[in-house]
Design a protein around this motif. Structure first.
Motif, PDB file in Angstrom:
ATOM      1  N   ALA A 191     -14.921 -23.199  -0.238  1.00  0.00           N
ATOM      2  CA  ALA A 191     -14.676 -22.222   0.823  1.00  0.00           C
ATOM      3  C   ALA A 191     -15.782 -22.269   1.870  1.00  0.00           C
ATOM      4  O   ALA A 191     -15.513 -22.124   3.068  1.00  0.00           O
ATOM      5  N   LEU A 192     -17.017 -22.489   1.440  1.00  0.00           N
ATOM      6  CA  LEU A 192     -18.119 -22.648   2.398  1.00  0.00           C
ATOM      7  C   LEU A 192     -17.852 -23.826   3.328  1.00  0.00           C
ATOM      8  O   LEU A 192     -18.011 -23.723   4.549  1.00  0.00           O
ATOM      9  N   LEU A 193     -17.461 -24.955   2.745  1.00  0.00           N
ATOM     10  CA  LEU A 193     -17.211 -26.147   3.560  1.00  0.00           C
ATOM     11  C   LEU A 193     -16.137 -25.861   4.605  1.00  0.00           C
ATOM     12  O   LEU A 193     -16.287 -26.214   5.785  1.00  0.00           O
ATOM     13  N   ARG A 194     -15.063 -25.227   4.166  1.00  0.00           N
ATOM     14  CA  ARG A 194     -13.935 -25.012   5.078  1.00  0.00           C
ATOM     15  C   ARG A 194     -14.202 -23.931   6.111  1.00  0.00           C
ATOM     16  O   ARG A 194     -13.945 -24.117   7.306  1.00  0.00           O
ATOM     17  N   HIS A 195     -14.729 -22.803   5.673  1.00  0.00           N
ATOM     18  CA  HIS A 195     -14.807 -21.639   6.559  1.00  0.00           C
ATOM     19  C   HIS A 195     -16.119 -21.541   7.326  1.00  0.00           C
ATOM     20  O   HIS A 195     -16.136 -21.032   8.445  1.00  0.00           O
ATOM     21  N   ASP A 196     -17.212 -21.992   6.734  1.00  0.00           N
ATOM     22  CA  ASP A 196     -18.509 -21.874   7.404  1.00  0.00           C
ATOM     23  C   ASP A 196     -18.906 -23.146   8.143  1.00  0.00           C
ATOM     24  O   ASP A 196     -19.724 -23.084   9.062  1.00  0.00           O
ATOM     25  N   PHE A 197     -18.342 -24.297   7.735  1.00  0.00           N
ATOM     26  CA  PHE A 197     -18.757 -25.559   8.342  1.00  0.00           C
ATOM     27  C   PHE A 197     -17.586 -26.359   8.900  1.00  0.00           C
ATOM     28  O   PHE A 197     -17.762 -27.495   9.321  1.00  0.00           O
ATOM     29  N   ASP A 198     -16.396 -25.746   8.897  1.00  0.00           N
ATOM     30  CA  ASP A 198     -15.220 -26.340   9.534  1.00  0.00           C
ATOM     31  C   ASP A 198     -14.917 -27.740   9.016  1.00  0.00           C
ATOM     32  O   ASP A 198     -14.560 -28.643   9.784  1.00  0.00           O
ATOM     33  N   VAL A 199     -15.049 -27.928   7.707  1.00  0.00           N
ATOM     34  CA  VAL A 199     -14.758 -29.222   7.087  1.00  0.00           C
ATOM     35  C   VAL A 199     -13.278 -29.262   6.704  1.00  0.00           C
ATOM     36  O   VAL A 199     -12.775 -28.336   6.057  1.00  0.00           O
ATOM     37  N   ASP A 200     -12.590 -30.321   7.088  1.00  0.00           N
ATOM     38  CA  ASP A 200     -11.212 -30.531   6.654  1.00  0.00           C
ATOM     39  C   ASP A 200     -11.260 -31.023   5.213  1.00  0.00           C
ATOM     40  O   ASP A 200     -11.548 -32.195   4.954  1.00  0.00           O
ATOM     41  N   THR A 201     -10.990 -30.128   4.266  1.00  0.00           N
ATOM     42  CA  THR A 201     -11.110 -30.483   2.844  1.00  0.00           C
ATOM     43  C   THR A 201      -9.844 -31.133   2.291  1.00  0.00           C
ATOM     44  O   THR A 201      -9.836 -31.577   1.143  1.00  0.00           O
ATOM     45  N   SER A 202      -8.786 -31.211   3.101  1.00  0.00           N
ATOM     46  CA  SER A 202      -7.509 -31.715   2.581  1.00  0.00           C
ATOM     47  C   SER A 202      -7.574 -33.192   2.203  1.00  0.00           C
ATOM     48  O   SER A 202      -6.824 -33.641   1.329  1.00  0.00           O
ATOM     49  N   GLY A 203      -8.457 -33.963   2.818  1.00  0.00           N
ATOM     50  CA  GLY A 203      -8.545 -35.388   2.520  1.00  0.00           C
ATOM     51  C   GLY A 203      -9.590 -35.747   1.490  1.00  0.00           C
ATOM     52  O   GLY A 203      -9.784 -36.924   1.165  1.00  0.00           O
ATOM     53  N   ILE A 204     -10.280 -34.753   0.947  1.00  0.00           N
ATOM     54  CA  ILE A 204     -11.320 -35.021  -0.043  1.00  0.00           C
ATOM     55  C   ILE A 204     -10.680 -35.337  -1.393  1.00  0.00           C
ATOM     56  O   ILE A 204      -9.721 -34.688  -1.811  1.00  0.00           O
ATOM     57  N   VAL A 205     -11.202 -36.337  -2.081  1.00  0.00           N
ATOM     58  CA  VAL A 205     -10.794 -36.644  -3.445  1.00  0.00           C
ATOM     59  C   VAL A 205     -11.798 -35.975  -4.378  1.00  0.00           C
ATOM     60  O   VAL A 205     -13.004 -36.249  -4.316  1.00  0.00           O
TER      61      VAL A 205
END
Length: 327
Positions: free
Chosen positions: A122-136
């Motif tokens: 959630a930190l990656l997505r909401h605080d750092f705007d990381v697109d987590t959908s492509g992460i393995v």
């Protein structure tokens, strides 16, 4: 009155010691306190319901409850809380220097459904705007191969999970994964030769996060077996009151000594800084005081595919534990 025997498993925390040494005795209960590593508590309780009561992963319990598992009732005693900016590691020679560099990468995590991992993603997505959908998400044991999740969650197809047979610490060093997300500090990091934290300034980031959000992330809670609760409904309140008193004693005694109680040279400074940033009771128990944090976490569970919709977190707890009695 005959005291009810209750075997309770939890971690070895300072906020539990007053229960372990008998300074606090739960009302009407003959307590057998079994101190285990949290992962062992979770696994044994989820797999075989071995204890009358146990420390429990917030995510594991919320997911199980959402899937119809009614073997337990929750107690709003949150034995473990932690900010998770410190949980991301990369190789020292990696060109990953910013959170956004993690998009599309292979990240090791002991279990996808770990509470710590839910907060960190959630930190990656909401605080750092990381697109987590492509992460393995590469799962396995941190230091030993063969770790398996007590219950494999049913995940949507867009969640990409890959099993790693070698220890995740070694996989990061060898380059078969790009980063590591773990609540436990890797042994290799302690050596200091081949790993670094993604955010070396994690403490400052955590303070900023709390100041901005008011959230001190909850990791673990307590559960009582439902059959024990049915037989003795008052046990939940007794456990809650006892753990609350044990925590009060632990907090009070942390700094109230002519000699330092813990082997932390700057303990007093840390406690004073904690109070300045987090307030007088950052380790609050009770549902009402933690409702916003719990509801935020519920949203993250759904967002990450661990449940179909955000669970109603109040339903995790025994009704008698939802409000404190007042005099």
């Amino acid at each position: 009155m005959t005291r009810v025997p209750l075997t309770l498993a939890c971690g070895d925390y300072d906020r539990v010691w007053p229960l372990a040494d008998g300074r606090v005795r739960p009302e009407g209960i003959d307590l057998n306190l079994v101190r285990l590593e949290p992962e062992e508590c979770f696994s044994r309780m989820l797999t075989n319901a071995e204890f009358d009561a146990s420390e429990m992963s917030l995510s594991s319990y919320a997911i199980a409850h959402a899937n119809g598992d009614d073997r337990f009732v929750g107690v709003p005693v949150f034995l473990s809380r932690s900010f998770r900016h410190s949980t991301l590691y990369v190789r020292k020679d990696s060109d990953i220097t910013d959170a956004r560099d993690l998009a599309g990468k292979r990240i090791g995590v002991p279990e996808y459904q770990l509470t710590a991992a839910v907060w960190a993603r959630a930190l990656l997505r909401h605080d750092f705007d990381v697109d987590t959908s492509g992460i393995v998400w590469c799962t396995g044991g941190l230091e030993q191969p063969g770790r398996v999740e007590p219950r494999t969650p049913q995940l949507p197809e867009w969640v990409r999970i890959e099993r790693v047979e070698q220890p995740l610490s070694q996989a990061l060093v060898d380059g078969s994964i790009d980063a590591l997300m773990t609540a436990r500090v890797p042994a290799e990091f302690r050596v200091g030769s081949r790993m670094r934290r993604l955010w070396p300034d994690y403490a400052a980031r955590e303070a900023e996060y709390f100041t901005r959000t008011g959230i001190f992330p909850i990791m673990h809670m307590m559960v009582v077996r439902a059959d024990v609760h049915r037989a003795h409904p008052w046990v939940v309140r007794s456990v809650y009151k006892a753990f609350s008193e044990a925590k009060r004693i632990a907090v009070e005694q942390a700094a109230d000594r002519p000699a330092l109680r813990y082997t932390i040279p700057f303990l007093l400074d840390a406690l004073e800084r904690q109070a300045e940033i987090l307030g007088h009771d950052p380790w609050s128990y009770g549902y009402a005081a933690n409702r916003e944090t719990l509801d935020t976490f519920a949203g993250y569970l759904a967002e990450q595919g661990l449940v179909s919709e955000p669970p109603a977190m109040a339903e995790l707890f025994a009704p008698s534990a939802l409000a404190d009695s007042r005099i």
